[in-house]
Structure formats: C-alpha cells, structure tokens
Motif scaffolding. Structure first.
Motif, mmCIF file in Angstrom:
data_model
loop_
_atom_site.group_PDB
_atom_site.id
_atom_site.type_symbol
_atom_site.label_atom_id
_atom_site.label_comp_id
_atom_site.label_asym_id
_atom_site.label_seq_id
_atom_site.Cartn_x
_atom_site.Cartn_y
_atom_site.Cartn_z
ATOM 1 N N GLN A 54 20.162 9.789 49.889
ATOM 2 C CA GLN A 54 19.019 9.093 49.299
ATOM 3 C C GLN A 54 18.285 8.210 50.299
ATOM 4 O OE1 GLN A 54 19.884 7.142 45.566
ATOM 5 N NE2 GLN A 54 21.234 8.793 44.881
ATOM 6 N N GLN A 55 19.024 7.548 51.182
ATOM 7 C CA GLN A 55 18.375 6.667 52.172
ATOM 8 C C GLN A 55 17.756 7.447 53.314
ATOM 9 O OE1 GLN A 55 21.825 3.871 52.837
ATOM 10 N NE2 GLN A 55 20.243 2.334 52.492
ATOM 11 N N ALA A 56 18.269 8.645 53.575
ATOM 12 C CA ALA A 56 17.804 9.425 54.719
ATOM 13 C C ALA A 56 16.705 10.424 54.351
ATOM 14 C CB ALA A 56 18.977 10.169 55.348
ATOM 15 N N TYR A 57 16.711 10.905 53.115
ATOM 16 C CA TYR A 57 15.765 11.941 52.713
ATOM 17 C C TYR A 57 14.345 11.363 52.707
ATOM 18 C CZ TYR A 57 13.945 16.020 50.211
ATOM 19 O OH TYR A 57 13.240 17.154 49.857
ATOM 20 N N THR A 58 13.474 11.975 53.480
ATOM 21 C CA THR A 58 12.108 11.481 53.616
ATOM 22 C C THR A 58 11.126 12.631 53.454
ATOM 23 O OG1 THR A 58 12.870 9.820 55.213
ATOM 24 C CG2 THR A 58 10.505 10.243 55.119
ATOM 25 N N ALA A 59 10.174 12.502 52.545
ATOM 26 C CA ALA A 59 9.127 13.504 52.350
ATOM 27 C C ALA A 59 7.774 12.825 52.508
ATOM 28 C CB ALA A 59 9.239 14.157 50.978
ATOM 29 N N VAL A 60 6.971 13.339 53.431
ATOM 30 C CA VAL A 60 5.672 12.732 53.707
ATOM 31 C C VAL A 60 4.587 13.808 53.653
ATOM 32 C CG1 VAL A 60 6.674 10.923 55.139
ATOM 33 C CG2 VAL A 60 5.935 13.042 56.202
ATOM 34 N N PRO A 61 3.367 13.443 53.283
ATOM 35 C CA PRO A 61 2.269 14.422 53.274
ATOM 36 C C PRO A 61 1.944 14.851 54.693
ATOM 37 C CG PRO A 61 1.428 12.212 52.929
ATOM 38 C CD PRO A 61 2.917 12.099 52.888
ATOM 39 N N LEU A 62 1.585 16.094 54.835
ATOM 40 C CA LEU A 62 1.333 16.646 56.165
ATOM 41 C C LEU A 62 0.073 17.495 56.125
ATOM 42 C CD1 LEU A 62 2.755 16.609 58.937
ATOM 43 C CD2 LEU A 62 3.882 18.735 58.280
ATOM 44 N N LEU A 63 -0.815 17.291 57.076
ATOM 45 C CA LEU A 63 -2.094 17.998 57.106
ATOM 46 C C LEU A 63 -1.897 19.421 57.635
ATOM 47 C CD1 LEU A 63 -5.021 17.079 56.385
ATOM 48 C CD2 LEU A 63 -5.427 16.889 58.840
ATOM 49 N N CYS A 64 -1.135 20.205 56.887
ATOM 50 C CA CYS A 64 -0.806 21.575 57.265
ATOM 51 C C CYS A 64 -0.928 22.482 56.050
ATOM 52 C CB CYS A 64 0.623 21.685 57.807
ATOM 53 S SG CYS A 64 0.997 20.644 59.240
ATOM 54 N N THR A 65 -1.327 23.716 56.290
ATOM 55 C CA THR A 65 -1.412 24.722 55.238
ATOM 56 C C THR A 65 -0.525 25.906 55.592
ATOM 57 O OG1 THR A 65 -3.690 24.092 54.709
ATOM 58 C CG2 THR A 65 -2.955 26.252 53.958
ATOM 59 N N TYR A 66 0.312 26.317 54.644
ATOM 60 C CA TYR A 66 1.179 27.488 54.794
ATOM 61 C C TYR A 66 0.435 28.667 54.191
ATOM 62 C CZ TYR A 66 5.696 30.028 54.806
ATOM 63 O OH TYR A 66 6.725 30.909 55.043
ATOM 64 N N TYR A 67 0.346 29.773 54.944
ATOM 65 C CA TYR A 67 -0.432 30.915 54.445
ATOM 66 C C TYR A 67 0.122 32.224 54.993
ATOM 67 C CZ TYR A 67 -2.801 30.931 59.059
ATOM 68 O OH TYR A 67 -3.072 30.994 60.393
#
Length: 542
Positions: free
Chosen positions: A286-299
């Motif tokens: 819980q303390q380590a898991y980090t999710a941040v928005p990223l200016l990337c598109t998967y296609y």
C-alpha cells in the motif's frame, strides 16, 4: 484540485509566454528529511537499452537513462513545468527567434565547459543524413531554418538555423512561429554531445573510460542484458543538490521478475507492474504502490501498405471489435482510460471531438465490424488471418491475448501472436515487417502535435505507413497558424481523419503504476510526461 489538469495548465502557461526569462532553479530536501548513508538507487528498466547515443535513442528504455547522463537546454520539475537545464534563461519576442543563455558553470564529466558550440555540433550531427538518426522527423517539427533541406542532404549543415553567438549564448532561427519550441529542446536528440570524444573514440557510448556526458551522472559500467551502473558526476553544475551517488538500471523484459527483485529488496523502483497481479500488489504494498497519470497513448498500428490492412474496412472492423473498457478494467487494472483518439485526453489546450463509434454500444460496434469484414470479402470460408507483433512484456502479452480472443469471438479472426525482444522489435517496426503491432507514444512536450505529427506521411515514427494528403494538410495548417483556436481546430480535423482512415487503433491512455520503495524520496507524482530524473531522488534514513 485535480492535479492532472493543474500540472497541464502550469506547463502550457509556461510554453505560450511570448517572452520568458528564467532564473536558476535548484532542488532541496523537505524539512525534517534525513538522508541514508548509502545513496544508491536501483531502477528497473523496461528493456535493455538499444543505445546511449542521444541522437539515436527512440524508446523509453534509452530515454530514462539518457536523462541522467545528459542534460539539454531545459528540463522539467516534478510537476512537469519547464525549468532551466544548461540554459539559465531564454527569451523570444516573436516565437520565431529564440536566444538561450547558458549557465557558465555547466561542465562535461571530464571537467571541460559546456558551450553553445556543443549544442550547435550536436544538433547538426543529429540532422546530418549520414547519421540516419530515427529522430529526424521530430527535429523537422522544430522548424529550425533549413532543417528539412539539411536533413534531406539538399543544403550543407552550416546552413542550419542554429548558431553560437558566443560561448554561452545560443540562437535559433525558425522558419515559422513555434510557440512551444522551448519545451521541444528538452528532447534527447537536442541534448549536447562532446565533439572531441566522438571524433577520437571507438566506443563513446558504451565504454565508461571513453564516455563523456554533461548530466548529473556518468557511465560507470555496462553489463549487457544485466545492468547499467551510473555514478554521480561531480562536475555537474548542480552536483551539490544531487544526493544519489550511484544509480543502477536493471533491464526486465518480464515484469514478474522485476516484482520478485523488488520483494527481496534488490529493486527500489519498478518500471511497471504486471497487469494480472496489479490489484494484489496494490493491497500488499500500500505504501509503495504508486499510480500516476502519464501523457502516453497505447495503440495498435496496422500495416496499411500490405494485405489485409491495406483495406480501410478491415482496419475499422478490427478497431471496432476491441473492447477498450474490458482492456482497462479487466486486463490492465491500473486505472487506464479507454482511448478513441490518438492525442491523450490530458493534452494541454486540446479537447478532441470523439469519433462516432465511441458513442456506440459494443453490440453496435460488433455488428458494424462484421458487416465491414463481409464487404471486404471475409467470411466463414475465408476468415481474417494475421499476425500481431508485440515487444516482450507480461502486460503487452495479456492485452494481446485478450484482443485476439475478442477478434476470434466477434470476427472469427485467426490471430497469431508474435513477441520479440525490444531490439528485434525496433528493427521489425522500422522495416515494416508486421501485420499489426503493439505500440505506445509518450508526449515529448505537452501539446497535441507531439502525438499527431507522428502520423504524418514523412514521419519515421509513422509505423502504420499511413499516407493521407488530407491529414498532412491539416497538420501543415495547424503548425502554420498563429491562432491557438484555429490550431486546435486543425488538430481536430487530423483526429477525425484518423478515426475515418483508422491507420491505428487507439486503445487506452496511460496511468503508470509502479512500486516505489517508501525509503525513496523525491519521486514525481504530478509529471504527466512521466519524466523521472534520478538527480531529484534520494534515499531517506529509516
């Protein structure tokens, strides 16, 4: 406040300022933080780096490392704002002539000063057709005077519109106004390189004894397919504020192995998390898991130059049958957002019109897809049959397996999965040796052109081999106009062309999930371009 929108607004306000002069910027530790005695950080990388030549790097595995080894005119802070790098300040009166003033304490790792001539040499080298840099398409977007003719060998390197006024003053003359030019100079292909080293060394990029860089770290050891070790560069201009003494990059084609190494304390920051165990990891760490928005598109990119995907109906059918919400909610499970346009939805100042099929139910998409495939001559006696290429990764594999199943169930398509290691994959996509391939694109600056310019007819990053006069004209018009409103309208026209011609199938916009050890300080959570500079990180005393 929604930090995703906040950081975007900050960046675009910086880029569009007609006159900009920025003072020196430095980082410092938060109050009360004590540093550990051992300042050694271990970072997992997406794959083995293909090169450490800034002009030739074309993938994230290389760029992560190069941002530690080299520094361009500008860099970014933790919120994604443009801040001084080698350039201490800059100004423009018309967004067409830009003057950068270099800091006088900038040095190479061998102690020699970094000068304006180093940037002139590096940019000329990157544009030189003899080098065959895969980033020439990007450099052409800067609109530096004569860059297209120089890159095509029609004019000499000396006629490129970049010059050294003196040792610490660099001037760019552009063919047209580019309001976001300052941000573009942060790309690896515009970083300086040390001329004398390149001209006298046989292994300037891989031999630590020959390597010379100007970043916060320098190359210490490279054991191929095992690790790249960097050590602190005492000659870096901001070395006093760089707390890490050593950074190790370990390449992982298999993210499970990365997680295992994290679990036993051998990795401090993972580059990703395996999609199939993301929920478990979020709960366990819980303390380590980090999710941040990223200016990337998967296609997925379709090879539009050969059957079956030279037929627009086949491309549309496959795209319509991809259940994007199932991919984001059931496969990747890290908060990724379904995508129907190429430019990321958090791209500064751009709100693309959503294509008509994005509003349909999945049942409507599937029915239309079957109709299109039937019109294209495919059916029970002649099923659609193709290969799907992806670079080795548990996440890429999971997505490919899921999409192959969707296409089998809805279109009775036979999809053969083909995975290759990063370096082989780069060769295949460059040579067009694929039917459909997995790809992703991360913005080099926060403006719609960083995505949409990729699919111009003359772009080497146009893996789909897409060629459309209408699309190219929309992009030419967007880059030529001085009106922000008109520019966004032309970008929207380009997106509508993509939705109709379907050279690519956008799948999702990224949320980047990682495990970041709680002892690591300074990790950027608000930088939508996902740039993590090791110089900003440190190990906290526990």
């Amino acid at each position: 406040m929604d930090f995703k929108k906040h950081s975007t607004a900050l960046l675009v306000s910086t880029l569009l300022t007609p006159f900009l002069s920025v003072s020196a910027w430095a980082d410092s530790l938060p109050d009360g933080v004590q540093l550990a005695s051992d300042q050694h950080l271990v970072r997992a990388n997406d794959a083995e780096a293909a090169t450490l030549d800034p002009a030739k790097a074309e993938g994230l595995p290389e760029m992560h490392i190069l941002r530690d080894l080299f520094e361009g005119l500008v860099i970014q802070d933790r919120d994604g704002n443009i801040v001084p790098g080698v350039a201490q300040s800059w100004e423009t009166d018309d967004n067409q002539t830009f003057v950068f003033h270099l800091r006088k304490d900038a040095k190479w790792s061998n102690g020699q000063p970094v000068t304006a001539d180093d940037f002139v040499y590096a940019i000329r080298r990157a544009v030189d057709p003899k080098l065959a840099s895969p980033n020439v398409w990007y450099l052409k977007l800067t609109k530096i005077n004569n860059i297209a003719d120089v890159a095509d060998g029609k004019k000499p390197l000396e006629e490129l519109g970049v010059s050294a006024i003196d040792k610490h003053t660099l001037r760019f003359e552009l063919d047209s106004k580019v309001p976001y030019f300052v941000a573009m100079t942060g790309h690896t292909s515009m970083m300086p390189v040390h001329q004398a080293t390149l001209e006298s060394s046989d292994k300037p990029w891989s031999d630590p004894n020959q390597f010379v860089g100007n970043g916060a770290f320098t190359l210490d050891k490279w054991v191929v397919n095992e690790r790249i070790e960097l050590k602190k560069n005492p000659n870096y201009w901001n070395s006093a504020e760089t707390h890490l003494n050593q950074v190790t990059y370990i390449p992982f084609e298999n993210q499970n192995a990365s997680i295992n190494r994290y679990a036993v304390g051998e990795v401090d920051i993972t580059s990703d998390v395996p999609t199939h165990i993301a929920p478990q990891l979020k709960k366990k760490y819980q303390q380590a898991y980090t999710a941040v928005p990223l200016l990337c598109t998967y296609y997925y990119a379709f090879n539009t130059t050969r059957p079956p995907f030279d037929d627009i109906r086949v491309r549309q059918a496959v795209s319509y049958s991809i259940m994007r919400d199932v991919i984001t909610n059931g496969v990747t499970q890290v908060g990724n957002l379904p995508a129907y346009t190429f430019a990321h939805q958090y791209t500064a100042g751009f709100d693309a019109s959503q294509p008509e099929y994005s509003q349909w139910t999945q049942k409507q998409r599937d029915e239309k897809a079957r109709q299109l495939l039937k019109e294209a001559g495919y059916g029970e006696d002649k099923p659609l049959d193709f290969k799907l290429l992806y670079n080795t990764s548990e996440s890429n594999k999971s997505i490919a397996v899921a999409i192959a199943s969707m296409l089998k169930n809805n279109l009775n398509a036979k999809v053969e999965l083909e995975n290759q290691e990063w370096k082989s994959y780069l060769v295949s996509r460059r040579q067009g040796d694929f039917d459909v391939m997995r790809a992703s694109w991360c913005g080099d600056y926060n403006e719609a052109s960083t995505f949409l310019s990729l699919l111009r007819s003359d772009s080497s990053g146009n893996f789909a081999r897409y060629s459309s006069e209408q699309y190219d004209q929309a992009m030419d018009s967007a880059l030529a106009t001085t009106s922000d409103t008109k520019r966004q309208a032309f970008y929207d026209q380009a997106e509508q062309s993509l939705a109709m011609d379907m050279p690519i199938a956008p799948i999702y916009y990224y949320m980047q999930a990682r495990l970041v050890r709680p002892s690591v300080g300074g990790f950027a959570k608000n930088n939508v371009e996902g740039r993590i500079y090791s110089k900003d990180l440190y190990i906290k005393q526990q």
